[in-house]
Design an enzyme around this catalytic site. Structure first.
Site, PDB file in Angstrom:
ATOM      1  N   GLU A  79     -26.199 -33.303   4.235  1.00 50.88           N
ATOM      2  CA  GLU A  79     -26.082 -32.502   3.025  1.00 50.88           C
ATOM      3  C   GLU A  79     -26.717 -31.143   3.298  1.00 50.88           C
ATOM      4  O   GLU A  79     -27.716 -31.053   4.027  1.00 50.88           O
ATOM      5  CB  GLU A  79     -26.772 -33.187   1.845  1.00 50.88           C
ATOM      6  CG  GLU A  79     -26.158 -34.528   1.460  1.00 50.88           C
ATOM      7  CD  GLU A  79     -24.679 -34.456   1.149  1.00 50.88           C
ATOM      8  OE1 GLU A  79     -24.248 -33.483   0.491  1.00 50.88           O
ATOM      9  OE2 GLU A  79     -23.940 -35.365   1.570  1.00 50.88           O
ATOM     10  N   ASP A 196     -20.149 -31.349   9.598  1.00 51.93           N
ATOM     11  CA  ASP A 196     -21.551 -31.758   9.717  1.00 51.93           C
ATOM     12  C   ASP A 196     -22.202 -31.228  10.985  1.00 51.93           C
ATOM     13  O   ASP A 196     -23.277 -30.630  10.935  1.00 51.93           O
ATOM     14  CB  ASP A 196     -21.652 -33.294   9.694  1.00 51.93           C
ATOM     15  CG  ASP A 196     -21.240 -33.876   8.367  1.00 51.93           C
ATOM     16  OD1 ASP A 196     -22.117 -34.161   7.543  1.00 51.93           O
ATOM     17  OD2 ASP A 196     -20.024 -34.021   8.147  1.00 51.93           O
ATOM     18  N   HIS A 256     -22.171 -38.040  -2.166  1.00 44.86           N
ATOM     19  CA  HIS A 256     -22.860 -36.808  -1.777  1.00 44.86           C
ATOM     20  C   HIS A 256     -24.363 -36.992  -1.620  1.00 44.86           C
ATOM     21  O   HIS A 256     -25.089 -36.006  -1.499  1.00 44.86           O
ATOM     22  CB  HIS A 256     -22.548 -35.655  -2.743  1.00 44.86           C
ATOM     23  CG  HIS A 256     -21.096 -35.324  -2.815  1.00 44.86           C
ATOM     24  ND1 HIS A 256     -20.397 -34.838  -1.732  1.00 44.86           N
ATOM     25  CD2 HIS A 256     -20.201 -35.444  -3.828  1.00 44.86           C
ATOM     26  CE1 HIS A 256     -19.134 -34.656  -2.077  1.00 44.86           C
ATOM     27  NE2 HIS A 256     -18.988 -35.017  -3.334  1.00 44.86           N
ATOM     28  N   ASP A 261     -23.699 -41.730   1.871  1.00 44.65           N
ATOM     29  CA  ASP A 261     -22.441 -41.378   2.547  1.00 44.65           C
ATOM     30  C   ASP A 261     -22.436 -41.896   3.982  1.00 44.65           C
ATOM     31  O   ASP A 261     -21.417 -42.423   4.464  1.00 44.65           O
ATOM     32  CB  ASP A 261     -22.251 -39.862   2.566  1.00 44.65           C
ATOM     33  CG  ASP A 261     -21.805 -39.309   1.218  1.00 44.65           C
ATOM     34  OD1 ASP A 261     -21.543 -40.110   0.299  1.00 44.65           O
ATOM     35  OD2 ASP A 261     -21.720 -38.080   1.078  1.00 44.65           O
TER      36      ASP A 261
END
Length: 299
Positions: A79, A196, A256, A261
């Site tokens: 995140e 990511d 999220h 996740d």
């Protein structure tokens, strides 16, 4: 909604066993306090060294070798900060949550988890949109380690499992003559898409904090979104809940949340291996260079 795939009784049994292993692993997840207490000053990842040989050895840092069988997957879901702009401008992204799920595909279960929040450098104050989407609070990041410290924590997690992961993960800065040619890995990194590693880690946080992407991440990895689309011959974008729906499953936890996740990524990958007989093969690669530029490509 995607069409649910019909499941045989044998597959139902396999799915039930996978889910039981997943539930047990989730109950044993470590607290953030336990993880933060292990920060070590002994293995910094620094760019102020001579260039290593990652670009030349990229083939040896992948799993594209018929003689090497993959046993472990490391599922990563990051995140990052953002300003509420739906375009998700590259200028706003810094890592604020770094989780990693280690799963044994032979046993069909999650065997360990790593998780830490991360204190952003350029954007220390989270936007309301970021908090609402991720569930990460200002207190979470204010009390979190820096990005450099978070990478050191991840180093420790990888070192903890060096008895399983082969060749042993290359921790810290490369030696003067570069990393040795150690051959293909028995583990592979998996992400839901390429943002990511390529955007959140390389393009933003590594550059901002002048930290080299760890050698044990560099090289070939699996973009699960691309793998899923290729295997099921689909064109459209698929979210994690859509992928789980293929087996009549639903998302567990909060979407999220990086940790939740990452757990779903591990679930999907175990189902792909156990129930779809998918052969794991890198479909993307990433190499961080000394000057913090990076090379990425689809394989």
């Amino acid at each position: 909604m995607p069409k649910k795939k019909k499941i045989t009784p044998k597959q139902e049994t396999a799915l039930r066993c996978l889910q039981q292993n997943f539930d047990k692993r989730a109950e044993l997840a470590p607290s953030s306090d336990d993880v933060h207490a292990t920060i070590s000053k002994s293995s910094p990842v620094d760019i102020d060294v001579d260039a290593d040989e990652l670009e030349k050895n990229i083939a040896t840092l992948s799993i594209n070798n018929g003689n090497t069988r993959i046993r472990y997957i490391l599922c990563l879901d990051i995140e990052a900060t953002f300003d509420g702009d739906k375009s998700f401008s590259h200028e706003t992204h810094e890592v604020i949550e770094l989780p990693c799920i280690l799963a044994d595909i032979k046993e069909g279960k999650i065997i360990d988890e790593f998780h830490t929040f991360v204190k952003p450098s350029l954007h220390p104050q989270l936007t309301n949109e970021c908090i609402a989407l991720t569930g990460i609070t200002q207190v979470d990041v204010d009390n979190a380690p820096t990005f450099r410290e978070a990478i050191q924590l991840l180093d420790g997690f990888m070192k903890k499992h060096s008895d399983k992961l082969h060749p042993p993960p290359q921790i810290g800065s490369p030696p003067p003559n570069g990393w040795p040619n150690l051959g293909p890995r028995n583990y592979v990194w998996v992400t839901d898409g390429h943002a990511d590693i390529e955007r959140f880690l390389c393009l933003r946080s590594c550059r901002i904090n002048r930290v080299r992407l760890p050698a044990y991440i560099s090289g070939g990895y699996i973009d699960m979104k691309l793998l899923f689309k290729t295997h099921f011959k689909e064109r459209g974008f698929r979210r994690l809940p859509d992928m789980l729906a293929k087996w009549g499953l639903s998302f567990e936890g909060r979407e999220h949340s990086g940790l939740q996740d990452a757990r779903q990524v591990a679930r999907i990958m175990l189902f792909m291996v156990q129930m779809e007989a998918v052969q794991l093969k890198c479909n993307r690669s990433i190499v961080m260079e000394m000057n913090l530029s990076f090379a990425a490509r689809q394989l």
